[in-house]
Scaffold this motif. Structure first.
Motif, PDB file in Angstrom:
ATOM      1  N   GLU A   9       0.845  -1.316   0.134  1.00 26.50           N
ATOM      2  CA  GLU A   9       0.011   0.011  -0.008  1.00 26.50           C
ATOM      3  C   GLU A   9       0.966   1.283  -0.111  1.00 26.50           C
ATOM      4  O   GLU A   9       0.612   2.213  -0.807  1.00 26.50           O
ATOM      5  CB  GLU A   9      -0.998   0.032   1.237  1.00 26.50           C
ATOM      6  N   ASN A  10       2.024   1.293   0.709  1.00 26.78           N
ATOM      7  CA  ASN A  10       2.862   2.399   0.820  1.00 26.78           C
ATOM      8  C   ASN A  10       3.542   2.610  -0.494  1.00 26.78           C
ATOM      9  O   ASN A  10       3.741   3.530  -1.059  1.00 26.78           O
ATOM     10  CB  ASN A  10       3.722   2.294   1.915  1.00 26.78           C
ATOM     11  N   TYR A  11       3.995   1.502  -1.130  1.00 26.54           N
ATOM     12  CA  TYR A  11       4.569   1.442  -2.431  1.00 26.54           C
ATOM     13  C   TYR A  11       3.721   2.266  -3.438  1.00 26.54           C
ATOM     14  O   TYR A  11       3.877   2.977  -4.184  1.00 26.54           O
ATOM     15  CB  TYR A  11       4.798   0.025  -3.035  1.00 26.54           C
ATOM     16  N   LYS A  12       2.268   1.730  -3.490  1.00 28.58           N
ATOM     17  CA  LYS A  12       1.261   2.275  -4.338  1.00 28.58           C
ATOM     18  C   LYS A  12       1.186   3.685  -4.153  1.00 28.58           C
ATOM     19  O   LYS A  12       0.931   4.685  -5.067  1.00 28.58           O
ATOM     20  CB  LYS A  12       0.057   1.682  -4.337  1.00 28.58           C
ATOM     21  N   ARG A  13       0.869   4.180  -2.872  1.00 26.88           N
ATOM     22  CA  ARG A  13       0.775   5.478  -2.482  1.00 26.88           C
ATOM     23  C   ARG A  13       2.041   6.496  -2.979  1.00 26.88           C
ATOM     24  O   ARG A  13       1.915   7.510  -3.394  1.00 26.88           O
ATOM     25  CB  ARG A  13       0.619   5.768  -1.076  1.00 26.88           C
ATOM     26  N   ASN A  14       3.075   5.767  -2.781  1.00 28.58           N
ATOM     27  CA  ASN A  14       4.410   6.618  -3.326  1.00 28.58           C
ATOM     28  C   ASN A  14       4.366   6.547  -4.787  1.00 28.58           C
ATOM     29  O   ASN A  14       5.001   7.741  -5.313  1.00 28.58           O
ATOM     30  CB  ASN A  14       5.790   5.751  -2.701  1.00 28.58           C
ATOM     31  N   LEU A  15       4.013   5.692  -5.582  1.00 30.68           N
ATOM     32  CA  LEU A  15       3.925   5.702  -7.063  1.00 30.68           C
ATOM     33  C   LEU A  15       2.981   7.048  -7.264  1.00 30.68           C
ATOM     34  O   LEU A  15       3.248   7.307  -8.314  1.00 30.68           O
ATOM     35  CB  LEU A  15       3.717   4.551  -7.496  1.00 30.68           C
ATOM     36  N   ALA A  16       1.872   6.912  -6.881  1.00 33.00           N
ATOM     37  CA  ALA A  16       0.560   7.982  -6.750  1.00 33.00           C
ATOM     38  C   ALA A  16       1.339   9.171  -6.799  1.00 33.00           C
ATOM     39  O   ALA A  16       0.813  10.119  -7.475  1.00 33.00           O
ATOM     40  CB  ALA A  16      -0.488   7.482  -6.157  1.00 33.00           C
ATOM     41  N   ALA A  17       1.860   9.564  -5.732  1.00 37.64           N
ATOM     42  CA  ALA A  17       2.408  10.955  -5.315  1.00 37.64           C
ATOM     43  C   ALA A  17       3.514  11.326  -6.357  1.00 37.64           C
ATOM     44  O   ALA A  17       3.541  12.182  -6.378  1.00 37.64           O
ATOM     45  CB  ALA A  17       2.915  10.826  -3.766  1.00 37.64           C
ATOM     46  N   ASP A  87      -0.470  18.801  -0.795  1.00 31.42           N
ATOM     47  CA  ASP A  87      -1.131  19.894  -0.211  1.00 31.42           C
ATOM     48  C   ASP A  87      -2.157  20.346  -1.046  1.00 31.42           C
ATOM     49  O   ASP A  87      -3.295  20.747  -0.651  1.00 31.42           O
ATOM     50  CB  ASP A  87       0.006  20.858   0.122  1.00 31.42           C
ATOM     51  N   ALA A  88      -1.826  20.738  -2.329  1.00 27.22           N
ATOM     52  CA  ALA A  88      -2.868  21.085  -3.178  1.00 27.22           C
ATOM     53  C   ALA A  88      -4.216  20.262  -3.364  1.00 27.22           C
ATOM     54  O   ALA A  88      -5.333  20.781  -3.539  1.00 27.22           O
ATOM     55  CB  ALA A  88      -2.187  21.378  -4.656  1.00 27.22           C
ATOM     56  N   VAL A  89      -3.758  18.844  -3.368  1.00 29.61           N
ATOM     57  CA  VAL A  89      -4.941  17.871  -3.371  1.00 29.61           C
ATOM     58  C   VAL A  89      -6.040  18.036  -2.263  1.00 29.61           C
ATOM     59  O   VAL A  89      -7.193  18.032  -2.346  1.00 29.61           O
ATOM     60  CB  VAL A  89      -4.509  16.484  -3.652  1.00 29.61           C
ATOM     61  N   PHE A  90      -5.325  18.189  -1.122  1.00 29.80           N
ATOM     62  CA  PHE A  90      -5.995  18.232   0.180  1.00 29.80           C
ATOM     63  C   PHE A  90      -6.851  19.569   0.137  1.00 29.80           C
ATOM     64  O   PHE A  90      -7.988  19.352   0.607  1.00 29.80           O
ATOM     65  CB  PHE A  90      -4.963  18.318   1.168  1.00 29.80           C
ATOM     66  N   TRP A 142      -6.586   9.557  -0.681  1.00 29.90           N
ATOM     67  CA  TRP A 142      -7.700  10.021  -1.776  1.00 29.90           C
ATOM     68  C   TRP A 142      -7.180  10.006  -3.243  1.00 29.90           C
ATOM     69  O   TRP A 142      -7.692   9.227  -4.101  1.00 29.90           O
ATOM     70  CB  TRP A 142      -8.080  11.522  -1.507  1.00 29.90           C
ATOM     71  N   LEU A 143      -5.895  10.303  -3.421  1.00 26.79           N
ATOM     72  CA  LEU A 143      -5.221  10.324  -4.615  1.00 26.79           C
ATOM     73  C   LEU A 143      -5.199   8.532  -5.244  1.00 26.79           C
ATOM     74  O   LEU A 143      -5.660   8.527  -6.182  1.00 26.79           O
ATOM     75  CB  LEU A 143      -3.665  10.731  -4.655  1.00 26.79           C
ATOM     76  N   LEU A 144      -4.849   7.739  -4.184  1.00 26.11           N
ATOM     77  CA  LEU A 144      -4.932   6.222  -4.656  1.00 26.11           C
ATOM     78  C   LEU A 144      -6.302   5.763  -4.943  1.00 26.11           C
ATOM     79  O   LEU A 144      -6.382   5.035  -5.890  1.00 26.11           O
ATOM     80  CB  LEU A 144      -4.292   5.538  -3.467  1.00 26.11           C
ATOM     81  N   ASP A 145      -7.232   6.327  -4.198  1.00 23.07           N
ATOM     82  CA  ASP A 145      -8.448   5.940  -4.287  1.00 23.07           C
ATOM     83  C   ASP A 145      -9.024   6.077  -5.545  1.00 23.07           C
ATOM     84  O   ASP A 145      -9.928   5.485  -6.026  1.00 23.07           O
ATOM     85  CB  ASP A 145      -9.520   6.424  -3.193  1.00 23.07           C
ATOM     86  N   HIS A 146      -8.409   7.337  -6.155  1.00 24.32           N
ATOM     87  CA  HIS A 146      -9.022   7.737  -7.385  1.00 24.32           C
ATOM     88  C   HIS A 146      -8.048   7.707  -8.638  1.00 24.32           C
ATOM     89  O   HIS A 146      -8.362   8.142  -9.673  1.00 24.32           O
ATOM     90  CB  HIS A 146      -9.544   9.372  -7.205  1.00 24.32           C
ATOM     91  N   ALA A 147      -7.251   6.749  -8.363  1.00 23.92           N
ATOM     92  CA  ALA A 147      -6.034   6.581  -9.488  1.00 23.92           C
ATOM     93  C   ALA A 147      -6.391   5.469 -10.277  1.00 23.92           C
ATOM     94  O   ALA A 147      -7.411   4.407  -9.713  1.00 23.92           O
ATOM     95  CB  ALA A 147      -4.692   6.357  -8.739  1.00 23.92           C
TER      96      ALA A 147
END
Length: 161
Positions: A9-17, A87-90, A142-147
């Motif tokens: 999950e951390n890996y996917k979040r890092n990729l998305a970010a 920060d901008a997404v938030f 949020w980003l990962l949920d919408h990726a």
């Protein structure tokens, strides 16, 4: 399995970010860049010291001083850009941080003692940094949920373009 699942999950979040950061347009103030660079370097020096290694040995393992400095410059910029983008997404999505989000941020910093992290940060006047971490984690989720994520089978032959 739980640890591997969390790492995935951390890996996917890092990729998305990382992908989000590619869209960043703007500049980073020199003062912010220099402060982040100093913090990263101080943290890294502490880690190297804990591993009973000299700084020179560590730098040599990284390919030498020039290679190491280039890597640190790129890492510093990447971390700042990802933070700004999250920060901008938030803000754009109107996300709100809950107490559970703050606890999750504390757990990400020290899974064995999240309450201690919270207490230490709040008592040292760094509650704002804890809140910022919670906001970025929330935005990253949020980003990962919408990726749109595509997992490729490593045994599968590449498709023709």
């Amino acid at each position: 399995n739980r640890q591997l699942s969390g790492e995935y999950e951390n890996y996917k979040r890092n990729l998305a970010a990382g992908e989000l950061a590619k869209r960043f347009k703007g500049s980073i103030a020199d003062e912010v860049y220099e402060s982040m660079s100093r913090n990263l370097m101080n943290n890294l020096r502490a880690e190297v010291e804990q591993q009973n290694m000299t700084w020179d040995q560590f730098v040599e393992q990284q390919g030498g001083e020039q290679q190491f400095n280039m890597m640190m410059m790129m890492q510093t910029r990447q971390m700042l850009v990802q933070g700004y983008a999250l920060d901008a997404v938030f803000r754009h999505e109107g996300l709100v941080v809950s107490d559970e989000d703050v606890q999750e941020a504390c757990a990400s910093m020290n899974p064995q003692n999240p309450q201690g992290v919270r207490r230490q940060m709040e008592e040292s006047g760094r509650g704002f940094a804890l809140r910022e971490a919670a906001e970025r984690i929330k935005a990253n989720k949020w980003l990962l949920d919408h990726a749109e994520i595509t997992v490729k089978d490593p045994n599968e032959a590449p498709a023709a373009e």
